[in-house]
Write an enzyme that holds these catalytic residues in place. Structure first.
Site, PDB file in Angstrom:
ATOM      1  N   ALA A 124       0.858  -1.194   0.000  1.00  0.00           N
ATOM      2  CA  ALA A 124       0.000   0.000   0.000  1.00  0.00           C
ATOM      3  C   ALA A 124       0.886   1.232   0.000  1.00  0.00           C
ATOM      4  O   ALA A 124       2.103   1.139   0.171  1.00  0.00           O
ATOM      5  CB  ALA A 124      -0.882   0.002   1.238  1.00  0.00           C
ATOM      6  N   LYS A 125       0.298   2.373  -0.214  1.00  0.00           N
ATOM      7  CA  LYS A 125       1.021   3.634  -0.048  1.00  0.00           C
ATOM      8  C   LYS A 125       0.004   4.722   0.192  1.00  0.00           C
ATOM      9  O   LYS A 125      -1.148   4.607  -0.228  1.00  0.00           O
ATOM     10  CB  LYS A 125       1.829   3.961  -1.310  1.00  0.00           C
ATOM     11  CG  LYS A 125       3.013   4.850  -1.050  1.00  0.00           C
ATOM     12  CD  LYS A 125       4.195   4.066  -0.511  1.00  0.00           C
ATOM     13  CE  LYS A 125       5.410   4.909  -0.289  1.00  0.00           C
ATOM     14  NZ  LYS A 125       6.589   4.094   0.011  1.00  0.00           N
ATOM     15  N   GLY A 126       0.437   5.774   0.858  1.00  0.00           N
ATOM     16  CA  GLY A 126      -0.463   6.900   1.091  1.00  0.00           C
ATOM     17  C   GLY A 126       0.283   8.195   0.900  1.00  0.00           C
ATOM     18  O   GLY A 126       1.511   8.215   0.812  1.00  0.00           O
TER      19      GLY A 126
END
Ligand code: NAD
Length: 439
Positions: A124-126
């Site tokens: 994931a990444k944000g």
């Protein structure tokens, strides 16, 4: 229009070189690479289609009361590319250029990175599109807390565990943990990693990425039958990753002949005094190399560093540093990618043609996520390890991962980047196959 590799190679040494522009769209690059890997692995078309699309994408509005009373609304993202192998894992970045395609690409690279080192996570990444350099600490704190509240429906210790990335740090992770704790009315520390030690962080986390880079470089030198004491190294970027990698490689016996940061570079063909440089950087108000003097040490530019005459080059600063303009002049025999995405696609082709070995970021800088995994395991058990245990387990995983990627790439006769990605995609595909398609 993309230049042909031969045309680039034919060009005279330009001295100062410029990066390709416009900037690569990371998601498109990741998809092109996935398509190539899928073809080579003869991946089931359905599984290929699953991996071409992130599982879940959340875009949030983040209103913040600024210090002067105005309300500013920032845009934030959290993208979960795959949870096939376990809860999603990936950092949160604060930067003016954060955008959907960049976060998508980074999320997918986290899926591959966790798979390549065999830790039980998806990717994931944000990010929040903002310029933290223009914001006060209080504004950053309020933005972090509101962003956390907005992404809370999809994060969680068994769902998705954020961590620091560009312009975020242990303090910001502490605010995320505290925000969730307040809203859930219980202490929740296993929801983020990269926290301060005082709040369930792990010893050894700060040094983990640089230590992993050094371990991978040592293993590569072994495979190339090179003695560490005969090896010269240049390190671009003297921050968290670069300074630790340089320090540990020197302790292992290598000669660090060149280092650089945003303030410029230092060069000494006899080998730099790394402990002395570390003392200088620790005392410098912005933690820079600027102002360091020692007999025999020459100043030189970052561009010079990348094309300096060394055995191993470690780019540990920013993305896109090795590009079509300078790749033809790189003299190092081996490149170990400490930074994320330091080599552009075109540069990669040039280096490949020049038979320069590149250990890709998804393997070389995975030490950070490996110790993040240890932090999460310690938080879940409420039982904390000492640094020797952290480093022993990191060493074991990095050595095993390097060997697996090296052997697989040799078998398949492909460069390490392609081999590492093939190995990773295959592992993710097997997990999807084992689960079956719900319902
Ligand atoms: P950092 O901010 O501590 O250090 C970055 C260094 O690069 C600084 O010394 C800075 O002066 C230097 N720099 C910036 N622009 C430069 C330029 N144009 N030329 C030369 N030097 C320049 O960051 P970090 O945590 O060390 O991260 C470095 C890279 O490693 C990033 O790409 C990051 O995404 C990647 N990475 C970091 C971790 C981690 O755990 N810290 C994990 C995986 C990947």
């Amino acid at each position: 229009m993309e230049e042909k590799v031969e045309e680039v190679l034919d060009r005279p040494h330009p001295g100062i070189v410029v990066a390709e522009s416009p900037r690569e769209n990371l998601w498109h690059t990741v998809l092109a690479q996935l398509d190539d890997v899928a073809r080579r692995l003869k991946l089931d078309p359905g599984i290929h289609a699953i991996l071409r699309q992130p599982e879940r994408e959340l875009t949030v509005a983040v209103p913040v009361r600024m210090d002067d009373g105005r309300i500013e609304v920032f845009t934030g993202y959290r993208i979960q590319h795959s949870s096939a192998r376990g809860p999603c894992k990936g950092g949160i970045r604060y930067h003016p250029e954060v955008n959907l395609d960049e976060v998508r690409g980074l999320a997918a690279l986290m899926t591959w990175k966790c798979a390549v080192v065999g830790i039980p996570y998806g990717g994931a990444k944000g990010g929040v599109q903002c310029d933290p350099r223009q914001m006060s600490e209080d504004e950053i704190c309020r933005m972090t807390r509101r962003y956390t509240a907005m992404i809370m429906p999809i994060i969680g210790s068994r769902r998705d565990i954020p961590a620091p990335d560009v312009n975020t740090n242990a303090q910001i992770m502490a605010w995320i943990s505290d925000t969730v704790s307040m809203l859930e009315r219980k202490t929740v520390i296993d929801i983020v990693t990269g926290k301060p030690i005082s709040l369930g962080g792990s010893v050894g986390r700060r040094e983990a990425t640089g230590r992993g880079v050094a371990i991978v470089a040592r293993e590569l030198l072994k495979r190339r039958r090179r003695r560490l004491s005969d090896t010269t190294v240049a390190v671009q970027g003297y921050g968290n990753v670069g300074s630790v990698a340089a320090t540990i490689l020197q302790q292992m016996g290598c000669k660090i002949v060149a280092v650089s940061d945003i303030s410029g570079g230092l060069y000494d063909p006899r080998g730099l005094d790394i402990p002395g440089i570390n003392r200088h950087v620790a005392a410098h108000p912005q933690g820079l190399l600027e102002g360091y003097e020692a007999p025999g040490v020459e100043k030189f530019s970052n561009d010079d560093l990348l094309v300096s005459d060394v055995d191993v080059l470690i780019p540990a600063a920013l993305e896109h540093q090795i590009h079509a303009g300078n790749a033809p002049y790189v003299q190092a025999e081996m490149i170990v990618e400490g930074a994320n995405g330091p080599t552009t696609r075109q540069a990669d082709e040039i280096l490949q043609e020049r038979r320069i070995i590149v250990v890709p970021d998804i393997l070389a800088n995975a030490g950070g996520v490996v110790v993040s995994y240890f932090e999460w395991v310690q938080d879940l058990q409420c039982f904390f390890w000492d640094e020797a245990e952290v480093n022993r387990n990191l060493e074991r995983i990095m050595v095993r991962s390097f060997e697996e990627v090296w052997d697989f790439s040799q078998q398949q006769q492909v460069p390490l980047r392609l081999g590492a990605t093939m190995l990773a995609v295959d592992r993710v595909a097997r997990a999807i196959q084992a689960r079956g398609i719900f319902p």
